[in-house]
Motif scaffolding. Structure first.
Motif, short mmCIF file in Angstrom:
data_model
loop_
_atom_site.label_atom_id
_atom_site.label_comp_id
_atom_site.label_asym_id
_atom_site.label_seq_id
_atom_site.Cartn_x
_atom_site.Cartn_y
_atom_site.Cartn_z
N LYS A 10 0.84 -0.83 -0.28
CA LYS A 10 0.16 -0.01 -0.32
C LYS A 10 1.03 1.20 0.15
N ILE A 41 -11.21 14.38 -4.88
CA ILE A 41 -11.82 14.56 -3.95
C ILE A 41 -11.75 13.84 -3.20
N ALA A 43 -10.57 10.82 -2.08
CA ALA A 43 -9.07 9.97 -2.04
C ALA A 43 -9.70 8.65 -3.31
N ASP A 44 -8.86 8.31 -3.88
CA ASP A 44 -8.79 7.44 -4.65
C ASP A 44 -7.77 6.40 -5.21
N PHE A 45 -8.04 4.94 -5.50
CA PHE A 45 -6.94 4.85 -5.76
C PHE A 45 -6.66 4.13 -6.77
N TRP A 62 -2.50 5.11 -3.53
CA TRP A 62 -3.59 6.22 -3.50
C TRP A 62 -3.75 7.31 -3.23
N SER A 72 -12.76 14.37 5.73
CA SER A 72 -14.05 14.29 5.08
C SER A 72 -13.42 12.56 5.05
N LEU A 73 -12.74 11.75 4.70
CA LEU A 73 -12.86 10.30 4.34
C LEU A 73 -12.19 9.66 6.07
N ALA A 76 -8.71 6.37 7.58
CA ALA A 76 -8.81 5.19 6.82
C ALA A 76 -8.00 4.43 6.14
N PHE A 77 -7.54 5.48 4.99
CA PHE A 77 -6.69 4.53 3.85
C PHE A 77 -5.34 5.00 4.28
N ARG A 79 -4.43 3.30 6.86
CA ARG A 79 -4.06 1.84 7.51
C ARG A 79 -3.14 1.12 6.62
N GLY A 80 -1.88 0.78 7.36
CA GLY A 80 -1.35 -0.84 6.56
C GLY A 80 -0.81 0.08 6.16
N ALA A 81 0.24 1.30 5.39
CA ALA A 81 0.77 2.18 4.13
C ALA A 81 1.86 1.47 4.24
N LYS B 247 -5.50 -5.07 3.63
CA LYS B 247 -4.14 -6.36 4.11
C LYS B 247 -4.63 -7.48 4.78
N ASP B 259 -13.72 0.77 8.86
CA ASP B 259 -13.72 2.02 8.30
C ASP B 259 -13.15 2.19 6.72
N LEU B 263 -15.09 3.15 3.38
CA LEU B 263 -14.23 3.70 2.65
C LEU B 263 -14.38 3.30 1.54
N LEU B 267 -15.84 4.91 -2.16
CA LEU B 267 -15.62 5.15 -3.26
C LEU B 267 -16.52 4.53 -4.50
#
Lengths: 206, 396
Positions: A10, A41, A43-45, A62, A72-73, A76-77, A79-81, B247, B259, B263, B267
């Protein structure tokens, strides 16, 4: 077909609005570039399968909004980067000055287990603009900053021309992999301690 | 789990805020939650074998706060895929929604795919977690499927629960397993029997009319009861689908990684053009419940011809009986949810007559009973308990 799970890596891209985060990602994943600017807007991946040392990985990249600081998001994104890419525009001083904030923000939100050694990569984007004449941040200055933050790898890129994008993401994937594997080795130890009783409580160890 | 599980605080809050609906449609009982602005096309969550509508409470809370409408259902007592498609369609007609987005996990993912295949006009997009395309693997792992309707409740529960991978879990995954186990306890024998029949009934998902770009696969990348091979088949079938891998999270990422799942759901909904109505959020309880039918789902103009795409089903949607391929059931005829009580009952009857009966006859009867009822059950117990299929385990 061997049904082996692919390791998921990630990657989070951060940086000021308009520095070219989305374009870098699109150039890398889709080999496409558009001159039209459209603010991201939230985030996106995108995902890309990469082969590295004869193994296949899924790279989940991401792309975040530079403008709204992702309230706004939520977190969460993060997490685990496994790797964080900091992007600035070599033609805009402020975007370089803000790198520090982005880095700190990431460390707070993602709270990696080992913040000192968490892999970052810095990209100075838009080196193609005006043949480099409108450039305000010198490579030397950028490299000095990277060195001061624990030798962060640095690349000068152009999403438009595709300069250095592939190379940069190779290093990003490599560093993400390193951190991802350390994480995998580290986790089982932490799991075992408290969870045996939990497991019994669930009643399915029959 | 006995007595050890206490409902999490946010679940208690959820129960206090979101009404549970129970309605009969035809011969089926539907149990569902429906929350969020009625003008927004709903995301409908379909759980797996071990799930109920409640397992999505974290999605219902989070997404409705953002202005999305979320419906989550219990899988009704259906006995084959046709039965499912027809029942679900009737359900949608009754609650007056036409175009839907589906989020299906494990068995729910399979059912979502089936519905998208047979009712392409209604399904606008799909999100799948740990889904699969065909049932033959589960059928092979369950050779006792023909007797599932005579299997007592405790055995069915045990079978379903053994499908959840054991071994040490991290706390969030352990909590999600606890929650699901508590939900399984609430299921009746018929519920479990119908779900196990659904998974062992030969069926597979045919080609979809839905474009791959309208599908998001939210799989977890760690251990999970659905064999990796089956998950890979889903990915291969929809090469253009978005791969929103997480993951870790085990079998119930919607509970263990809410979460991240939320998300990805947001999306996804944004991508497929569902506009959240955050402006309608504070008035949900008032604005919601009954005013929705008239003005609701603005912009939908073709509710009538949705059925014409059904390729091979000419059944009259009004007819409540569809017995074609149903296994011989006696589930509806009485309210006894515990056929495993029968030995006790029989014994009671025997005891009354004991005075009259000669002792030897009594012993004969008893042995008869032991051989004809208890022996198969004990064998089944032995079989289920000792069964260790290394690769194909029951999904959950």
């Amino acid at each position: 077909m061997p049904s082996r799970r692919r390791t998921l890596l990630k990657v989070i891209i951060l940086g000021d609005s308009g520095v070219g985060k989305t374009s870098l990602m699109n150039q890398y994943v889709n080999k496409k570039f558009s001159n039209q600017y459209k603010a991201t807007i939230g985030a996106d991946f995108l995902t890309k399968e990469v082969e590295f040392e004869d193994r296949l990985f899924t790279l989940q990249i991401w792309d975040t909004a530079g403008q709204e600081r992702f309230q706004s998001l939520g977190v969460a994104f993060y997490r685990g980067a496994d790797c964080c890419v900091l992007v600035y525009d070599v033609n805009v001083q402020k975007s370089f000055d803000d790198l520090n904030n982005w880095r700190e923000e990431f460390l707070i939100q993602a709270s990696p287990s080992d913040p000192e050694n968490f892999p970052f990569v810095v990209l100075g984007n838009k080196v193609d603009v005006d043949g480099g004449n409108s450039r305000v941040v010198s490579e030397k200055k950028a490299r000095a900053w990277c060195a001061s933050k624990g030798n962060i790898p640095y690349f000068e890129t152009s999403a438009k021309e595709g300069i250095n994008v592939e190379e940069a993401f190779q290093v990003i994937a490599k560093n993400a992999l390193k951190s991802g594997e350390e994480e995998e080795i580290y986790l089982p130890d932490t799991i075992d301690v408290g969870s045996t009783s939990q497991q019994r409580a669930s009643g399915c160890d029959c | 789990m006995k007595g050890g599980f206490s409902a999490p605080g946010d679940y208690i809050y959820f129960k206090s805020q979101v009404p549970l609906h129970k309605i009969p449609i035809g011969t089926k009982q539907w149990r569902y939650y429906d929350f969020g602005p009625k003008v927004v096309p709903p995301l409908i969550c379909i759980p797996g074998t071990a799930g109920t509508a409640d397992v999505y409470y974290k999605q219902i809370m989070a997404l409705s706060m953002k202005g999305y409408r979320v419906i989550s259902i219990d899988i009704p007592r259906v006995w084959n895929s046709q039965d499912w498609v027809q029942s679900f369609e009737k359900f949608l007609d009754v609650i007056d929604v036409h175009h839907i987005h589906l989020y299906g996990t494990s068995l729910g993912g399979f059912l979502a795919l089936l519905f998208a295949q047979h009712r392409p006009r209604r399904v606008k997009s799909l999100v799948l977690s740990n889904a699969f395309l065909e049932t033959k693997y589960f059928a092979a792992a369950m050779p006792w499927a023909p007797v599932v309707n005579w299997t007592p409740s405790f055995l069915l529960k045990r079978y379903v629960l053994t499908g959840i991978p054991s071994g040490p879990h991290e706390p969030f995954i352990a909590d999600s397993v606890d929650f699901v186990v508590a939900q399984v306890e609430t299921l009746s024998r018929e519920d479990l029997a119908s779900r196990l029949t659904l998974t062992s009934d030969a069926a597979l998902v045919g080609p979809l009319m839905l474009s791959d770009s309208l599908i998001t696969i939210v799989d977890t990348n760690d251990k999970c009861a659905i064999p990796q091979q089956l998950k890979d088949e889903v990915s291969e079938r929809f090469p253009g689908a978005r791969r929103a891998y997480i993951k870790s999270g085990g079998d119930f990422p919607f509970l263990s990684r809410p979460d991240e799942v939320n998300l990805h759901l947001k999306l996804h909904l944004r991508r497929v053009g569902v506009e959240a109505r955050e402006d309608l959020v504070p008035g949900i309880p008032k604005a919601g419940d009954d005013g929705g039918s008239g003005s609701g789902a603005g912009g939908f103009s073709e509710p009538k011809d949705d059925r014409e795409d059904a390729p091979n089903e000419e059944s009259n949607p009004e007819s409540p009986s569809n017995n074609e391929g149903q296994p011989p059931l006696d589930t509806q005829n009485n309210d006894s949810h515990n056929p495993d009580n029968q030995p006790l009952l029989l014994e009671a009857i025997f005891e009354k007559k004991e005075v009259v009966l000669a002792t030897c006859a009594w012993h004969f009867m008893l042995q008869f009973f032991v051989i004809y009822y208890q022996l198969p059950v004990s064998l089944l117990i032995l079989y289920i308990n000792n069964k260790r299929h290394p690769h194909i385990r029951l999904f959950v």
